[in-house]
Enzyme design. Structure first.
Site, short mmCIF file in Angstrom:
data_model
loop_
_atom_site.label_atom_id
_atom_site.label_comp_id
_atom_site.label_asym_id
_atom_site.label_seq_id
_atom_site.Cartn_x
_atom_site.Cartn_y
_atom_site.Cartn_z
N LYS A 53 25.38 77.93 4.63
CA LYS A 53 25.85 76.52 4.41
C LYS A 53 27.18 76.51 5.38
O LYS A 53 28.05 77.35 5.11
CB LYS A 53 26.10 76.25 2.89
CG LYS A 53 27.11 75.19 2.46
CD LYS A 53 26.27 73.68 2.71
CE LYS A 53 27.17 72.50 2.32
NZ LYS A 53 27.46 72.63 0.75
N SER A 55 29.87 73.89 7.69
CA SER A 55 30.35 72.52 7.85
C SER A 55 29.74 71.81 9.25
O SER A 55 29.54 72.74 10.18
CB SER A 55 31.99 72.44 8.06
OG SER A 55 32.54 70.96 8.62
N THR A 108 34.37 69.09 8.78
CA THR A 108 34.10 67.77 9.14
C THR A 108 35.47 66.92 8.48
O THR A 108 35.98 66.02 9.14
CB THR A 108 32.84 67.10 8.11
OG1 THR A 108 31.70 67.72 8.51
CG2 THR A 108 32.83 65.34 8.29
N ALA A 109 35.93 67.33 7.49
CA ALA A 109 37.30 66.56 6.92
C ALA A 109 38.19 66.75 8.32
O ALA A 109 39.05 65.67 8.14
CB ALA A 109 37.85 67.46 5.69
N HIS A 152 36.18 68.32 -2.01
CA HIS A 152 35.49 68.50 -2.98
C HIS A 152 36.11 67.89 -4.32
O HIS A 152 36.11 66.65 -4.18
CB HIS A 152 35.68 70.07 -3.26
CG HIS A 152 35.17 70.99 -2.20
ND1 HIS A 152 33.95 70.53 -1.36
CD2 HIS A 152 35.52 72.19 -1.64
CE1 HIS A 152 33.66 71.61 -0.73
NE2 HIS A 152 34.52 72.55 -0.64
#
Length: 277
Positions: A53, A55, A108-109, A152
């Site tokens: 996993k 980003s 992404t943030a 989150h």
């Protein structure tokens, strides 16, 4: 099969059935639990996990070795990162030349933050301070930094730190593009049977939805002192129809994000054909 994903409730909820060998025909998993900034680094190395996993912002650096799987990740609406401050302010230009804490520079943030800053903060912000996401809100509260970019479950808990939301970057993205927010991607080594892996992940997702209580103990064991209520909010927000299948709208969102980020000089150019199965 080696896999790496975060200990966050959405990931443990999605992968519970596979980890616990409840998916017929799926191989046993050797799991590494790590935050997204660490899994991004694992995927960028030559000896990374089979499945990981990461980003979506990290995709441009790994697509030569890893393929984006069409399921298992985090994408949606109303689930974007927030920019928080200790004082209640509404003018983004106050961030000019200020210190801002972020959880990763390959997230992404962070891409959304930089794209927003380019529009809203003339001259840009000052120092970017990378720190673990769970340390950001205390740092903003204590004014060790001027603002913090959070992800989150911080969407649900930032008021506990008496912080104020300057901007919801997810809402900004959705208003600007009319597209969902691509947050976390599941990728697998291109040498593997990608179709089989996608099928096992989908089966794990469907098992989780059909038997939500089965994963409760596993989810809460890894939930980092999060309350069960917050964990459930987290799962509801991040595990959705895009988790089962990215779909055409989802791929459009990914392509838009990475194209804009490349145009802004934030990521390398991506061969968009490599994003789709």
């Amino acid at each position: 099969m080696k896999i790496a994903f975060s200990p966050c409730p959405n990931d443990t909820f999605v992968f519970h059935a596979w980890v616990h060998q409840l998916i017929p025909g799926a191989p046993q998993l050797d799991v590494t639990y790590a935050d997204i900034d660490i899994t991004n680094t694992l995927a960028s190395g030559s000896k990374g996990p089979d499945v990981v996993k990461i980003s979506y912002a990290a995709l441009p650096w790994v697509l030569d070795r890893y393929a984006l799987l069409p399921c298992g990740g985090a994408m949606g609406r109303g689930c974007g990162p927030l920019v928080l401050t200790a004082d209640k302010i509404s003018d983004p230009t106050v961030l000019a030349n200020k210190r801002v804490a972020v959880p990763s520079e390959r997230s992404t943030a962070y891409l959304l933050f930089r794209l927003w800053v380019a529009q809203e903060v003339p001259g840009g912000v000052g120092e970017i301070v990378v720190m673990p996401f769970h340390e950001i809100m205390p740092a903003v509260r204590d004014k060790a930094v001027d603002a913090g970019l959070v992800i989150h479950e911080a969407r649900f808990t930032y008021r506990n730190y008496r912080l104020s939301r300057l901007v919801d970057l997810g809402r900004w993205w959705e208003d600007d593009t009319k597209l969902p927010i691509p947050l976390g991607a599941i990728v697998a080594r291109r040498t593997l049977d990608l179709s089989a892996i996608a099928n096992w992940i989908r089966a794990s997702v469907k098992h989780a939805w059909a038997n939500p209580e089965d994963s409760r103990q596993y989810v809460m064991h890894h939930a980092q002192e999060m309350s069960y209520q917050v964990a459930q909010q987290h799962i509801k927000l991040y595990v959705n129809e895009f988790t089962e299948n990215i779909g055409g709208l989802g791929y459009q969102a990914i392509e838009t994000l990475l194209t804009r980020a490349h145009q802004a000089g934030l990521v390398p150019e991506v061969d968009l054909a490599k994003l789709r199965p």
